[in-house]
Design a protein around this motif. Structure first.
Motif, PDB file in Angstrom:
ATOM      1  N   SER A 102      -4.199   2.765  11.417  1.00  0.00           N
ATOM      2  CA  SER A 102      -5.295   1.807  11.220  1.00  0.00           C
ATOM      3  C   SER A 102      -5.202   1.098   9.866  1.00  0.00           C
ATOM      4  N   ASP A 103      -4.485   1.697   8.911  1.00  0.00           N
ATOM      5  CA  ASP A 103      -4.282   1.051   7.613  1.00  0.00           C
ATOM      6  C   ASP A 103      -3.435  -0.220   7.740  1.00  0.00           C
ATOM      7  N   TYR A 104      -2.659  -0.347   8.812  1.00  0.00           N
ATOM      8  CA  TYR A 104      -1.767  -1.498   8.996  1.00  0.00           C
ATOM      9  C   TYR A 104      -2.509  -2.754   9.440  1.00  0.00           C
ATOM     10  N   LEU A 105      -3.696  -2.607   9.985  1.00  0.00           N
ATOM     11  CA  LEU A 105      -4.400  -3.731  10.582  1.00  0.00           C
ATOM     12  C   LEU A 105      -4.686  -4.853   9.591  1.00  0.00           C
ATOM     13  N   GLU A 106      -4.868  -4.514   8.340  1.00  0.00           N
ATOM     14  CA  GLU A 106      -5.169  -5.548   7.348  1.00  0.00           C
ATOM     15  C   GLU A 106      -3.914  -6.250   6.820  1.00  0.00           C
ATOM     16  N   PHE A 107      -2.739  -5.910   7.372  1.00  0.00           N
ATOM     17  CA  PHE A 107      -1.484  -6.496   6.932  1.00  0.00           C
ATOM     18  C   PHE A 107      -0.787  -7.313   8.024  1.00  0.00           C
ATOM     19  N   PHE A 167      -5.954 -10.897  14.443  1.00  0.00           N
ATOM     20  CA  PHE A 167      -6.567 -10.657  13.146  1.00  0.00           C
ATOM     21  C   PHE A 167      -6.341 -11.889  12.278  1.00  0.00           C
ATOM     22  N   ARG A 215      -2.508 -12.572   1.034  1.00  0.00           N
ATOM     23  CA  ARG A 215      -1.875 -11.387   1.607  1.00  0.00           C
ATOM     24  C   ARG A 215      -0.686 -11.799   2.483  1.00  0.00           C
ATOM     25  N   LEU A 227      -5.374 -12.911   8.938  1.00  0.00           N
ATOM     26  CA  LEU A 227      -4.789 -12.478   7.680  1.00  0.00           C
ATOM     27  C   LEU A 227      -5.074 -13.526   6.611  1.00  0.00           C
ATOM     28  N   ASN A 228      -5.537 -13.115   5.440  1.00  0.00           N
ATOM     29  CA  ASN A 228      -5.829 -14.106   4.411  1.00  0.00           C
ATOM     30  C   ASN A 228      -4.529 -14.622   3.784  1.00  0.00           C
ATOM     31  N   ASP A 252      -1.246 -10.196  11.702  1.00  0.00           N
ATOM     32  CA  ASP A 252      -2.033 -11.053  12.587  1.00  0.00           C
ATOM     33  C   ASP A 252      -2.215 -10.397  13.950  1.00  0.00           C
ATOM     34  N   SER A 308       0.811  -1.210   0.000  1.00  0.00           N
ATOM     35  CA  SER A 308       0.000   0.000   0.000  1.00  0.00           C
ATOM     36  C   SER A 308       0.853   1.274   0.000  1.00  0.00           C
TER      37      SER A 308
END
Length: 150
Positions: A69-74, A114, A120, A116-117, A76, A35
């Protein structure tokens, strides 16, 4: 960033990396995500679990930061890392918290888990590995140059 804040952030990063090592993670500072955001510290353990630590050197540093908060999807697990003088009531209670100094740190609030898929996770793991390999290559090249100069 002021020199004092940069020194504080570097000191906290050393402590965070020491703590992560003790927790079974290998880590790097300043890892760029797909990102284009750059995380302060990222760690990966032998199971492939990814942790991101956002270092806050002061209350003002936290107040102006709108990207964490943008880091949360990257990852666990996500932590804020601060020193013992930081007013921790400013930080979101839902996120993990590390109190650190220049030598080590302690988890005072565990991170949420979290999920993580897989694709990703693969992308982040490859980015981490390539970043580490590139830094090693640059360090070795620098050492060779230093040895030739002598």
């Amino acid at each position: 960033m002021s020199e004092a804040r940069a020194d504080t952030a570097a000191r906290l990063a050393r402590g965070v990396q020491s703590l992560l090592h003790d927790m079974g993670y290998d880590s790097l500072c300043e890892v760029k995500l797909r990102s284009r955001r750059r995380v302060d510290v990222m760690g990966i353990n032998e199971k492939g679990r990814i942790v991101i630590v956002e270092i806050k050197s002061s209350a003002a540093d936290f107040r102006v930061d709108e990207k964490w908060s943008d880091y949360l999807e990257f990852c666990d697990a996500f932590y804020f890392a601060v020193d013992e003088s930081f007013p921790i009531d400013l930080l979101p209670e839902i996120q993990g918290l590390i109190i650190a100094d220049g030598f080590t740190g302690a988890v005072v609030r565990p991170a949420m888990d979290f999920k993580l898929n897989g694709s990703r996770r693969r992308n982040i793991t490859l980015r981490f590995a390539r970043t580490a390999a590139n830094r090693l290559r640059l360090a070795e090249a620098s050492m060779k140059e230093t040895n030739y100069v002598r």
